[in-house]
Design an enzyme around this catalytic site. Sequence first.
Site, PDB file in Angstrom:
ATOM      1  CE  LYS A 153      -0.552   0.169   5.047  1.00 60.52           C
ATOM      2  NZ  LYS A 153       0.264   1.409   5.202  1.00 60.52           N
ATOM      3  CG  ASP A 154       3.380   2.181   3.026  1.00 59.82           C
ATOM      4  OD1 ASP A 154       2.332   2.825   3.173  1.00 59.82           O
ATOM      5  OD2 ASP A 154       3.937   1.546   3.944  1.00 59.82           O
ATOM      6  NE  ARG A 167      -7.955   2.829   2.998  1.00 57.36           N
ATOM      7  CZ  ARG A 167      -8.319   2.036   4.002  1.00 57.36           C
ATOM      8  NH1 ARG A 167      -9.531   1.538   4.047  1.00 57.36           N
ATOM      9  NH2 ARG A 167      -7.480   1.744   4.977  1.00 57.36           N
ATOM     10  NE  ARG A 168      -7.606   2.240   7.962  1.00 57.08           N
ATOM     11  CZ  ARG A 168      -6.349   1.917   8.222  1.00 57.08           C
ATOM     12  NH1 ARG A 168      -5.515   2.828   8.701  1.00 57.08           N
ATOM     13  NH2 ARG A 168      -5.901   0.686   8.003  1.00 57.08           N
ATOM     14  NE  ARG A 175       2.103   9.785  10.995  1.00 54.99           N
ATOM     15  CZ  ARG A 175       3.219  10.207  10.395  1.00 54.99           C
ATOM     16  NH1 ARG A 175       3.350  11.475  10.074  1.00 54.99           N
ATOM     17  NH2 ARG A 175       4.184   9.372  10.100  1.00 54.99           N
ATOM     18  NE  ARG A 192      -0.872   5.128  13.773  1.00 54.04           N
ATOM     19  CZ  ARG A 192      -1.178   5.507  12.549  1.00 54.04           C
ATOM     20  NH1 ARG A 192      -2.408   5.313  12.100  1.00 54.04           N
ATOM     21  NH2 ARG A 192      -0.297   6.052  11.752  1.00 54.04           N
ATOM     22  CB  CYS A 248      -0.524   5.226  -0.332  1.00 50.18           C
ATOM     23  SG  CYS A 248       0.709   6.339   0.398  1.00 50.18           S
TER      24      CYS A 248
END
Length: 329
Positions: A87-88, A151-152, A169, A175, A277
């Site tokens: 994805k990156d 996106r989320r 972050r 997190r 991304c």
Amino acid sequence: MAPAGSIFIATRGSALALAQANLIAAQCRSAFPQLSFELKIIKTTGDKLQTASLSNAGGSLPKGLFTKELEVALLAGDADLAVHSLKDLPTDLPAGLKLAATPHRADVRDVLVYRPAGSALRAGSALRGFQPQAQLKDFPPGATIATSSTRRKMQLLAARPDFHIVEIRGNVATRLQKVARQRELDATVLALAGLTRLNFQIQPDGKLIGDAVPEGLLATTLGLDVMLPCVGQGAIGIEIRENDERIEKICGLLNDPATFHSVTAERAFLQAMGGGCLSPVAAYAEVHRDKISLRAVSFRDGTEKRGTGERPIAQAAELGVELAEQLKL
């Protein structure tokens, strides 16, 4: 270049990146016991920008935030293959490099992580929590969800326009600590594949367990009807130099064709949408015998647009482009 018999695997130094690189290294050592495989840990621009906002950066952040330095090592001959969270990896690769393999993909779904009802800090003050197996509909109006993913964010707001979405972050463990301890956060959203590769597990009762998980956190796996994944989510991408036959042979044994076809469709979609991304788009492709299907959502102009398509597996890239053209209308 590396001497014959010695293969250098470039990777970031985060816990997740190392878990993925070690997984690939183990597969390589098993398939080629006569060769020596070593990790080369490289710090990327993204690792150095831990406080930068990813969702509000506009065009200010450099392309290949988590991949460029690994690619430089490949081109310089300081590494023979680079292991990425796919994805990156940008869809446009530097001249002389290519995506050579994608091992079998992990679960692509996202996970909602939150405190249980009755949570409290050590000092005794109450924290808002929720029942096990909580879905988005079970959170109160105005609940605060933390994510650095556009996106989320857009899909969360599509389901619950009343949610308050804030930036977060740090690595996965950081997190989780923030959700456990910060009163102003009700939940965060993480990739199930990342949690699994870090040896975290969701128990049948909804508890999230693992060495770095604050005690008591709960998790709910979100269905694809609620949250489509990022392009390439759950997949590991192995990037190499073009025309490197020795490394190409190694990658041939690592590659899972169904995963490769799926991410080919997804990445073609993302490229045709003109995004990276950090773009507010999502897509997921699946292979069914000789067919490949793709579903996607875009919020590029602030409006939710969804689409689906199917083609023969050999036309995976064409499917991605076709669906992107539909959603750009």
